[in-house]
Design a protein around this motif. Structure first.
Motif, PDB file in Angstrom:
ATOM      1  N   GLY A  50       0.820  -1.204   0.000  1.00  0.00           N
ATOM      2  CA  GLY A  50       0.000   0.000   0.000  1.00  0.00           C
ATOM      3  C   GLY A  50       0.853   1.251   0.000  1.00  0.00           C
ATOM      4  N   ILE A  51       0.313   2.301  -0.582  1.00  0.00           N
ATOM      5  CA  ILE A  51       0.945   3.621  -0.571  1.00  0.00           C
ATOM      6  C   ILE A  51      -0.089   4.605  -0.061  1.00  0.00           C
ATOM      7  N   VAL A  52       0.316   5.469   0.850  1.00  0.00           N
ATOM      8  CA  VAL A  52      -0.517   6.586   1.290  1.00  0.00           C
ATOM      9  C   VAL A  52       0.298   7.853   1.096  1.00  0.00           C
ATOM     10  N   GLY A  53      -0.390   8.928   0.734  1.00  0.00           N
ATOM     11  CA  GLY A  53       0.335  10.167   0.525  1.00  0.00           C
ATOM     12  C   GLY A  53      -0.582  11.342   0.319  1.00  0.00           C
ATOM     13  N   ARG A  54       0.051  12.445  -0.061  1.00  0.00           N
ATOM     14  CA  ARG A  54      -0.694  13.640  -0.412  1.00  0.00           C
ATOM     15  C   ARG A  54       0.014  14.309  -1.574  1.00  0.00           C
ATOM     16  N   ILE A  55      -0.760  15.096  -2.332  1.00  0.00           N
ATOM     17  CA  ILE A  55      -0.257  15.634  -3.583  1.00  0.00           C
ATOM     18  C   ILE A  55      -0.796  17.044  -3.806  1.00  0.00           C
TER      19      ILE A  55
ATOM     20  N   LEU B 205       4.824  10.785   0.216  1.00  0.00           N
ATOM     21  CA  LEU B 205       4.205   9.471   0.321  1.00  0.00           C
ATOM     22  C   LEU B 205       5.038   8.528   1.153  1.00  0.00           C
ATOM     23  N   SER B 206       4.384   7.452   1.581  1.00  0.00           N
ATOM     24  CA  SER B 206       5.071   6.360   2.249  1.00  0.00           C
ATOM     25  C   SER B 206       4.375   5.070   1.842  1.00  0.00           C
ATOM     26  N   GLY B 207       5.110   3.973   1.903  1.00  0.00           N
ATOM     27  CA  GLY B 207       4.553   2.697   1.502  1.00  0.00           C
ATOM     28  C   GLY B 207       4.967   1.594   2.437  1.00  0.00           C
ATOM     29  N   SER B 208       4.220   0.487   2.387  1.00  0.00           N
ATOM     30  CA  SER B 208       4.547  -0.664   3.205  1.00  0.00           C
ATOM     31  C   SER B 208       3.980  -1.928   2.550  1.00  0.00           C
TER      32      SER B 208
ATOM     33  N   TRP C 140      -3.439  20.644  -0.469  1.00  0.00           N
ATOM     34  CA  TRP C 140      -3.035  19.248  -0.558  1.00  0.00           C
ATOM     35  C   TRP C 140      -4.264  18.373  -0.761  1.00  0.00           C
ATOM     36  N   ARG C 141      -4.074  17.230  -1.414  1.00  0.00           N
ATOM     37  CA  ARG C 141      -5.123  16.217  -1.534  1.00  0.00           C
ATOM     38  C   ARG C 141      -4.522  14.868  -1.161  1.00  0.00           C
ATOM     39  N   ASP C 142      -5.166  14.155  -0.251  1.00  0.00           N
ATOM     40  CA  ASP C 142      -4.705  12.836   0.160  1.00  0.00           C
ATOM     41  C   ASP C 142      -5.035  11.807  -0.910  1.00  0.00           C
ATOM     42  N   PHE C 143      -4.181  10.774  -1.020  1.00  0.00           N
ATOM     43  CA  PHE C 143      -4.472   9.665  -1.915  1.00  0.00           C
ATOM     44  C   PHE C 143      -3.971   8.369  -1.300  1.00  0.00           C
ATOM     45  N   ILE C 144      -4.587   7.254  -1.723  1.00  0.00           N
ATOM     46  CA  ILE C 144      -4.175   5.932  -1.261  1.00  0.00           C
ATOM     47  C   ILE C 144      -4.153   4.981  -2.453  1.00  0.00           C
ATOM     48  N   VAL C 145      -3.243   4.018  -2.385  1.00  0.00           N
ATOM     49  CA  VAL C 145      -3.157   2.974  -3.407  1.00  0.00           C
ATOM     50  C   VAL C 145      -3.029   1.646  -2.665  1.00  0.00           C
ATOM     51  N   PHE C 146      -3.994   0.750  -2.846  1.00  0.00           N
ATOM     52  CA  PHE C 146      -3.947  -0.560  -2.206  1.00  0.00           C
ATOM     53  C   PHE C 146      -4.179  -1.704  -3.176  1.00  0.00           C
ATOM     54  N   ASP C 147      -4.291  -1.425  -4.460  1.00  0.00           N
ATOM     55  CA  ASP C 147      -4.556  -2.456  -5.466  1.00  0.00           C
ATOM     56  C   ASP C 147      -3.545  -2.361  -6.604  1.00  0.00           C
ATOM     57  N   HIS C 148      -3.481  -3.422  -7.388  1.00  0.00           N
ATOM     58  CA  HIS C 148      -2.735  -3.469  -8.656  1.00  0.00           C
ATOM     59  C   HIS C 148      -1.216  -3.543  -8.499  1.00  0.00           C
TER      60      HIS C 148
ATOM     61  N   GLY D 295      -7.631  15.410  -9.517  1.00  0.00           N
ATOM     62  CA  GLY D 295      -8.256  16.659  -9.112  1.00  0.00           C
ATOM     63  C   GLY D 295      -7.444  17.554  -8.208  1.00  0.00           C
ATOM     64  N   ALA D 296      -6.327  17.079  -7.683  1.00  0.00           N
ATOM     65  CA  ALA D 296      -5.512  17.931  -6.811  1.00  0.00           C
ATOM     66  C   ALA D 296      -5.024  19.144  -7.606  1.00  0.00           C
ATOM     67  N   ASP D 297      -4.945  20.292  -6.933  1.00  0.00           N
ATOM     68  CA  ASP D 297      -4.444  21.495  -7.601  1.00  0.00           C
ATOM     69  C   ASP D 297      -3.430  22.191  -6.698  1.00  0.00           C
ATOM     70  N   PHE D 298      -3.046  23.424  -7.071  1.00  0.00           N
ATOM     71  CA  PHE D 298      -2.009  24.117  -6.319  1.00  0.00           C
ATOM     72  C   PHE D 298      -2.548  24.859  -5.100  1.00  0.00           C
ATOM     73  N   GLY D 299      -3.862  24.864  -4.904  1.00  0.00           N
ATOM     74  CA  GLY D 299      -4.452  25.594  -3.790  1.00  0.00           C
ATOM     75  C   GLY D 299      -4.416  24.858  -2.467  1.00  0.00           C
TER      76      GLY D 299
END
Length: 95
Positions: free
Chosen positions: A20-25, A87-90, A51-59, A45-49
């Motif tokens: 998994g990866i968790v982060g912000r962009i 980001l960070s992953g594990s 931070w937007r959080d995101f997660i990746v747990f598949d693929h 959808g994240a922009d310069f105004g």
């Protein structure tokens, strides 16, 4: 224009199904998509105004994986562009 940022990394000695990866962009102007191994994770959808959080747990796969971020910079002439990702992953070891 459209800018594509990629980071490749290996998953060896771990179970890719537990990865998994968790982060912000944040980006100037907007993140069009985030992909892992060619699969859109649907967290654009994240922009310069802000931070937007995101997660990746598949693929994830054993071996080489690629995280890709596609950013669109609006405007008809030269103008500032940027991307910031934290980001960070594990993953758990194979049993």
């Amino acid at each position: 224009g459209t800018y594509i940022y990629e980071q490749a990394f290996r998953l060896e000695g771990v179970d890719p199904q537990t990865a998994g990866i968790v982060g912000r962009i944040s980006a100037d102007d907007v993140v069009e998509k985030i992909e892992i191994n060619g699969k859109n994770i649907g967290q654009a959808g994240a922009d310069f105004g802000s931070w937007r959080d995101f997660i990746v747990f598949d693929h994830f796969v054993a071996g080489i994986n690629t995280l890709r971020i596609v950013v669109r910079n609006h405007g008809s002439g030269p103008n500032p562009h940027g991307l910031r990702v934290e980001l960070s992953g594990s993953a758990d070891g194979k049993r």
